[in-house]
Design a protein around this motif. Sequence first.
Motif, mmCIF file in Angstrom:
data_model
loop_
_atom_site.group_PDB
_atom_site.id
_atom_site.type_symbol
_atom_site.label_atom_id
_atom_site.label_comp_id
_atom_site.label_asym_id
_atom_site.label_seq_id
_atom_site.Cartn_x
_atom_site.Cartn_y
_atom_site.Cartn_z
ATOM 1 N N PRO A 1 -9.975 -2.184 -9.747
ATOM 2 C CA PRO A 1 -8.657 -1.987 -9.127
ATOM 3 C C PRO A 1 -8.667 -2.457 -7.681
ATOM 4 N N ALA A 2 -7.521 -2.915 -7.212
ATOM 5 C CA ALA A 2 -7.397 -3.372 -5.826
ATOM 6 C C ALA A 2 -5.935 -3.342 -5.432
ATOM 7 N N THR A 3 -5.699 -3.411 -4.121
ATOM 8 C CA THR A 3 -4.329 -3.479 -3.623
ATOM 9 C C THR A 3 -4.273 -4.442 -2.459
ATOM 10 N N THR A 4 -3.067 -4.814 -2.082
ATOM 11 C CA THR A 4 -2.810 -5.645 -0.915
ATOM 12 C C THR A 4 -1.370 -5.376 -0.479
ATOM 13 N N HIS A 5 -0.898 -6.102 0.493
ATOM 14 C CA HIS A 5 0.472 -5.914 0.974
ATOM 15 C C HIS A 5 1.452 -6.070 -0.194
ATOM 16 N N TRP A 6 2.434 -5.184 -0.256
ATOM 17 C CA TRP A 6 3.360 -5.189 -1.391
ATOM 18 C C TRP A 6 4.046 -6.537 -1.590
ATOM 19 N N ALA A 7 4.342 -7.242 -0.483
ATOM 20 C CA ALA A 7 5.048 -8.509 -0.597
ATOM 21 C C ALA A 7 4.176 -9.604 -1.211
ATOM 22 N N ASP A 8 2.880 -9.380 -1.252
ATOM 23 C CA ASP A 8 1.954 -10.393 -1.750
ATOM 24 C C ASP A 8 1.329 -10.000 -3.081
ATOM 25 N N ALA A 9 1.636 -8.818 -3.570
ATOM 26 C CA ALA A 9 0.935 -8.281 -4.738
ATOM 27 C C ALA A 9 1.140 -9.124 -5.994
ATOM 28 N N ALA A 10 2.360 -9.560 -6.242
ATOM 29 C CA ALA A 10 2.630 -10.326 -7.464
ATOM 30 C C ALA A 10 1.876 -11.650 -7.451
ATOM 31 N N ARG A 11 1.888 -12.330 -6.324
ATOM 32 C CA ARG A 11 1.162 -13.594 -6.217
ATOM 33 C C ARG A 11 -0.340 -13.379 -6.376
ATOM 34 N N PHE A 12 -0.845 -12.345 -5.753
ATOM 35 C CA PHE A 12 -2.273 -12.028 -5.834
ATOM 36 C C PHE A 12 -2.672 -11.752 -7.282
ATOM 37 N N GLN A 13 -1.850 -10.994 -8.003
ATOM 38 C CA GLN A 13 -2.149 -10.680 -9.393
ATOM 39 C C GLN A 13 -2.157 -11.940 -10.253
ATOM 40 N N ALA A 14 -1.213 -12.839 -10.018
ATOM 41 C CA ALA A 14 -1.147 -14.076 -10.798
ATOM 42 C C ALA A 14 -2.368 -14.958 -10.543
ATOM 43 N N LEU A 15 -2.829 -14.970 -9.294
ATOM 44 C CA LEU A 15 -3.978 -15.806 -8.941
ATOM 45 C C LEU A 15 -5.282 -15.226 -9.465
ATOM 46 N N PHE A 16 -5.339 -13.887 -9.546
ATOM 47 C CA PHE A 16 -6.569 -13.218 -9.979
ATOM 48 C C PHE A 16 -6.252 -12.248 -11.132
ATOM 49 N N PRO A 17 -6.024 -12.755 -12.334
ATOM 50 C CA PRO A 17 -5.599 -11.901 -13.450
ATOM 51 C C PRO A 17 -6.641 -10.883 -13.901
ATOM 52 N N LYS A 18 -7.908 -11.060 -13.520
ATOM 53 C CA LYS A 18 -8.951 -10.122 -13.928
ATOM 54 C C LYS A 18 -8.938 -8.840 -13.094
ATOM 55 N N ILE A 19 -8.162 -8.835 -12.032
ATOM 56 C CA ILE A 19 -8.118 -7.683 -11.130
ATOM 57 C C ILE A 19 -6.951 -6.781 -11.494
ATOM 58 N N GLU A 20 -7.151 -5.470 -11.431
ATOM 59 C CA GLU A 20 -6.106 -4.485 -11.705
ATOM 60 C C GLU A 20 -5.363 -4.196 -10.400
ATOM 61 N N VAL A 21 -4.311 -4.923 -10.138
ATOM 62 C CA VAL A 21 -3.600 -4.821 -8.862
ATOM 63 C C VAL A 21 -2.584 -3.685 -8.908
ATOM 64 N N ASP A 22 -2.664 -2.791 -7.930
ATOM 65 C CA ASP A 22 -1.691 -1.708 -7.790
ATOM 66 C C ASP A 22 -0.926 -1.927 -6.488
ATOM 67 N N PRO A 23 0.333 -2.346 -6.553
ATOM 68 C CA PRO A 23 1.087 -2.651 -5.336
ATOM 69 C C PRO A 23 1.696 -1.436 -4.657
ATOM 70 N N ASP A 24 1.532 -0.265 -5.239
ATOM 71 C CA ASP A 24 2.239 0.912 -4.730
ATOM 72 C C ASP A 24 1.433 1.765 -3.754
ATOM 73 N N VAL A 25 0.117 1.605 -3.736
ATOM 74 C CA VAL A 25 -0.716 2.515 -2.950
ATOM 75 C C VAL A 25 -1.030 1.939 -1.575
ATOM 76 N N LEU A 26 -1.447 2.824 -0.662
ATOM 77 C CA LEU A 26 -1.845 2.395 0.679
ATOM 78 C C LEU A 26 -3.259 1.838 0.688
ATOM 79 N N PHE A 27 -4.116 2.402 -0.122
ATOM 80 C CA PHE A 27 -5.467 1.861 -0.260
ATOM 81 C C PHE A 27 -6.078 2.332 -1.567
ATOM 82 N N ILE A 28 -7.138 1.647 -1.987
ATOM 83 C CA ILE A 28 -7.886 2.040 -3.171
ATOM 84 C C ILE A 28 -9.365 2.100 -2.816
ATOM 85 N N ASP A 29 -9.992 3.216 -3.143
ATOM 86 C CA ASP A 29 -11.430 3.406 -2.978
ATOM 87 C C ASP A 29 -12.060 3.320 -4.361
#
Length: 357
Positions: A148-176
Amino acid sequence: MDADTDTDTATSAAHAQQEPFRPHRVVVLALDGALPFELGIPHRIFGRPKDAQGRHLYEVVTCSVRPPGPVETDADFAIQVGHGPEALATADTVVVPASYELGPVFEQGVLTDDLAAALAHIRPGTRLTSICTGVYVLAAAGYLDGRPATTHWADAARFQALFPKIEVDPDVLFIDDGDVLTSAGVAAGIDLCLHIVRRDHGTAIANDVARRTVVPPHRDGGQAQYIHRPVPDPQQASTTTARAWALGRLHEPIQLRDMADQESMSVRTFTRRFREEVGVSPGQWLTQQRVERARHLLESTDLSVDQVARDAGFGTAQSMRQHLQTALGVTPTSYRRTFRAGSRDDAPDRPWAHGGR
């Protein structure tokens, strides 16, 4: 003093001599196009904590992918970096802040040669963290595959498309996720660094750092509260009074109707407004506050687990145990043992997302 005691004392003294105090080394990777604000966050947060003897608990250094020298930022000035990529080999934690000049890393999801060579210095087992789009570097290096990983909400969709193996959560402030931690944009980097201090050394030290930095030690909710409405409409009622009222009564049963009454709203309106402002439901928020209250009491008092459960508003030790297990992955007793002992190596190691849906 008997012989056994003398032996134990000698053994302890020898052990102390063998393992002298060494601060945890944080190495910040400064990339061209770095954002000065985010680049400075690790130094500000990790540069503050000290132990009871006044020794700094962290040592923070900044390095580049090139030999020591200037690194361009996205501002109208460059920074002089005193360490080359070899510094990454000395890191206990590596922080990759955001950059606006990631080139093929951002566009194609592949590392440049100099960046790949720099990351090759990182030792196995080193804790890796990113702030905002710094996550692209960790992703391109393969550190986040299947995680799992996160990034800025405005970039989350692009990040997920570029790295489909990653579980992107656009809603959280951080992921440990144990040895790899990622944060959303800008100020979420502060949240993440404070979380690391809290995880390493407990709530009291993290809260002291937050106070000295004049930031909240723990922010409620996730990125959802910033996407459409960064600032609540001043013409509309807020839920601030209800939250303050609830925080003063965490040890008591609190119903949704009680909170709505503090704002003279219907339950439906209050629930909608609360989620808009905070990013989570009132029930989720209450649970978060009670978990934080329980953590504080477990760390700073000798109250029994039953008493902590009552004071934090969980009612029973079993209920608190279930909530801490869900939120932190540990039992109350294990959490107390870890942070009362002040041992980072025994700290909870599991996926931990803050500011969820």
